[in-house]
Design a protein around this motif. Structure first.
Motif, PDB file in Angstrom:
ATOM      1  N   SER B  12       0.580  -0.750  -0.179  1.00 46.77           N
ATOM      2  CA  SER B  12       0.488  -0.218   0.123  1.00 46.77           C
ATOM      3  C   SER B  12       0.789   0.816  -0.161  1.00 46.77           C
ATOM      4  N   ALA B  15       1.680   1.938  -3.822  1.00 46.97           N
ATOM      5  CA  ALA B  15       1.070   2.090  -4.662  1.00 46.97           C
ATOM      6  C   ALA B  15       0.647   3.351  -4.152  1.00 46.97           C
ATOM      7  N   ALA B  16       0.968   4.305  -2.752  1.00 39.47           N
ATOM      8  CA  ALA B  16       1.394   5.336  -2.727  1.00 39.47           C
ATOM      9  C   ALA B  16       2.479   6.383  -2.962  1.00 39.47           C
ATOM     10  N   SER B  47      -2.816   3.708   6.431  1.00 41.84           N
ATOM     11  CA  SER B  47      -2.415   3.997   5.162  1.00 41.84           C
ATOM     12  C   SER B  47      -2.639   5.514   4.578  1.00 41.84           C
ATOM     13  N   PHE B 195      -6.632  -6.809   3.765  1.00 43.34           N
ATOM     14  CA  PHE B 195      -5.255  -6.948   3.799  1.00 43.34           C
ATOM     15  C   PHE B 195      -4.669  -7.281   5.003  1.00 43.34           C
TER      16      PHE B 195
END
Lengths: 178, 540
Positions: B12, B15-16, B47, B195
């Motif tokens: 994650s 992805a950021a 997140s 997740f």
């Protein structure tokens, strides 16, 4: 003749189309690693797909012959799991996340918009072999929802227009390269 | 001056955009020749603020996020002597080591995710500095029976969702007469919106391996399988590396630490089938077959993988083990409620201000998790319900927010504890649409082996589709309810048995939306129900 499946590693159990030539070296390398391990079928298929991008029929026929599985069993396994595909993917595999957070963030509309614009349905590839439309149950980037993943790259907080723009950008890039 | 800079590099984080931030920090440090240690860690769980960077100087940590590459220079200048120009206080998440100034982190109680974001998942040494493998060594000095008793006393229940007491499960396997015995770790995290397991593996893989080793010792298993989703390439990579390191360190292989115990772990990648989270289906998949469930009994502990006794535990269950052994069963049991001990991790997402990975003691009220930790509904939106347990779970309405997070309390609401997916829904979301969403997922993933699930879910979906299209009939709701009970009672495995939950809970708490959907058919029809259009004003 009765075909043995489980545990049987007798060569040439599969008597399908004649494969006169031995398997190509890259395939042989994959098959040799797993010879004698009937439980490795899924791993073998994953590796074949990783190498070729999809599961070519002839390669599966080789796998059946070399590992001693009936081709029907391989077909059964391939069609059971979402990961496997029989057709070559486009250059860009576009996956719009269908996870819950993305769904409530309207990922369905993004997917519809892209399929509409590209003129293809799910799991299809555009005629120029550029884009394949796929879905994914959840990529686990829920904080960035709705999310689109193209090959390895993640696009965060998408809207139908932004997603289409991103694809057009990729198309331009490819043109420039050519 | 000792300086450690940690940057979250989990899926994650990446992805950021964490990779670019990492490069920017690396360049900054090398250009200025600053002797700071730069560490790639797993996800800290926040997140909503990723990419997250933790700057620790002489033991004093400051947490920043989101740290975009442009923010790196001003941010590090501030710490490494070039003034604090251009640093906004908005970038700071927490200035305290215990994170008490940031409720999202400060109010959590972390056990399985304790080291996520702190250690480098590729480094065994990092894990060893935090008592790594000490629990396993301690367990080796006990008898297998004693270890099982400790787990029983800890009141640990299976974190995969069903909540079967782990100690009892181990006991059954340890008493199985034939061998070899197999131990399987279920890391096929298939719920959309969950997740936690991935974060645990990507953040602290050795904790999981240690739990597996203790389980193997207690049950007498000689071989372990880890069934991991193929969609988690980073997690698989990290696990492979961890297994290699553990083998070199001597806790995996033959005659482990001179105890005479042999154990090996094999990674099996799943190939994308939700039903493979079911234990009998998972075992068939490991055997290289179509992952279809079989009838139980015989249970896996009697006839499991290849026909031998097997035990299947979820990632989070196994990741809890080392802390229980080290801190004692009383400590763990006391964290939770009377019937179940410890903590539970959740993947909090949807219409929530602070999304991410959270871990709280069992028995925490839902309200505390959603408001105190999650910060409540995203701005300008009204909280309507929370969905727990994905396609097998249900929606709990706002009025039941005082429900405690515990297996039995949650079950009483019609939802389930589930594996940890927690999606917050706001007042714009149509509950009929949500029910349809989850059911279309289970319908799609139904393996087709038993009729109630194969045909029943299809029939249920047909009714929901009609309702959404404004073609609902008077009798539809009654039919839907009856189908729910048939599918729930007659299906072969948990996929079918739990598939009606999303429908049943929304029917129970939001029946007016179903009724309104039926009414939309006919002359006063307003057309199909869209996702964003709650069919009626709901009293919240």
């Amino acid at each position: 003749m009765r075909l043995k499946t489980e545990g049987s590693l007798k060569k040439n159990v599969y008597r399908g189309d004649a494969l006169v030539e031995p398997p190509p070296p890259e395939l042989a390398a994959i098959l040799d690693k797993h010879r004698g391990h009937p439980d490795a079928l899924i791993t073998v298929l994953e590796e074949i797909q990783h190498h070729y991008g999809y599961l070519p029929q002839q390669q599966l026929e080789y796998a059946a012959r070399e590992l001693g599985f009936p081709l029907s069993r391989i077909y059964g396994v391939v069609t059971f799991y979402n990961l496997f595909q029989f057709t070559p993917p486009g250059r860009y595999q576009v996956r719009v996340c269908k996870g819950t957070a993305c769904h409530v963030g309207h990922s369905g509309e993004i997917q519809d918009h892209l399929m509409d614009k590209l003129g293809i349905a799910e799991d299809e590839t555009t005629p120029d072999k550029l884009f394949t439309m796929q879905t994914v149950a959840c990529v686990g980037a829920c904080s960035l929802a709705p999310v689109m993943v193209v090959n390895e790259r993640t696009y965060a907080r998408m809207t139908p227009d932004k997603a289409w723009e991103a694809l057009q950008h990729l198309r331009e890039e490819t043109k420039e390269e050519a | 001056m000792s300086a450690i800079i940690r940057i979250g590099m989990s899926t994650s984080d990446l992805a950021a955009g964490a990779e670019a931030t990492y490069t920017a920090i690396e360049t900054y440090l090398s250009h200025r020749e600053i002797p700071a240690t730069l560490k790639r860690t797993g996800s800290l769980g926040a997140s909503h603020r990723e990419p997250v960077v933790d700057v620790e100087i002489d033991g004093q940590s400051t947490l920043y996020g989101p740290v975009t590459p442009e923010r790196v220079t001003p941010l590090l200048d501030q710490h490494f002597g070039a003034g604090s120009r251009g640093v906004s206080s908005d970038w700071v998440i927490s200035r305290k080591n215990d994170r008490s100034d940031y409720p999202f982190l400060g109010k959590q109680f972390k056990v399985t995710t304790r080291l996520c974001g702190l250690v480098d998942p590729f480094s065994l040494d990092d894990y060893l500095t935090y008592d790594g493998y000490e629990a396993f060594k301690k367990a080796l000095k006990m008898s297998p029976g004693e270890v099982i008793q400790v787990i029983k006393d800890s009141k640990l229940r299976g974190r995969g969702g069903a909540g079967f007491p782990t100690g009892i499960k181990w006991d059954i396997l340890s008493q199985a007469p034939n061998s070899p015995k197999y131990l399987i770790c279920n890391a096929d995290e298939g719920d959309p919106g969950a997740f936690m397991d991935r974060a645990t593996i990507e953040g602290d893989p050795h904790r999981l391996l240690e739990g597996i080793l203790i389980a193997a010792y207690a049950t007498g298993a000689s071989k372990g399988y880890m069934y991991v989703r193929a969609e988690y390439p980073l997690a698989v990579n990290i696990l492979r590396n961890a297994i290699k390191q553990a083998t070199e360190y001597g806790v995996l292989g033959e005659n482990i630490l001179g105890s005479g115990m042999d154990f090996e772990i094999i990674i099996k990648e799943g190939a994308g089938a939700f039903v493979c989270g079911e234990e009998t289906a998972l075992m068939h998949s490991i055997e290289g077959k179509r992952g279809m469930p079989s009838m139980r009994p015989p249970y896996p502990a009697q006839r499991g993988l290849w026909g031998y006794p097997s035990n299947i535990n979820n990632v989070e269950t196994l990741a809890s083990i080392s802390s229980i052994i080290l801190n004692g069963p009383e400590w763990y049991a006391k964290l939770g409620t009377e019937k179940s001990g410890g903590t539970k991790a959740f993947a909090l997402a949807g219409a929530i201000k602070n999304s991410g990975l959270v871990e709280v003691p069992i028995g925490t009220p839902l309200r505390e998790l959603i408001y105190d930790i999650g910060g409540g509904c995203a701005e300008g939106r009204k909280f309507k319900a929370v969905q727990l347990g994905g396609p097998s779970g249900g929606c709990i309405p706002a009025k039941l927010m005082d429900t405690l997070i515990d297996y039995d309390d949650l079950k009483a609401t019609g939802a389930i504890m589930g594996s940890g997916g927690m999606i917050v829904l706001d007042d714009t979301v149509s509950m009929v649409n949500i029910a349809h969403y989850f059911l279309s997922f289970t319908q799609d993933e139904s393996c087709g082996k038993c009729l109630p699930c194969r045909v029943g879910t299809r029939k249920m979906l047909n009714i929901l589709e009609r309702l959404l299209n404004g073609e609902g009939r008077e009798e539809d709701i009654g039919h839907l309810e009856r189908l729910c009970h048939t599918v729930g009672k007659a299906s072969l495995c948990a996929l079918g048995q739990t598939a009606p939950n999303p429908v049943l809970t929304t029917l129970r708490y939001f029946e007016e939306e179903y009724l309104a959907a039926v009414k939309q058919n006919g002359t006063n029809g307003t057309g199909p129900v869209s996702l964003d259009q709650s069919a009626v004003e709901v009293n919240l």
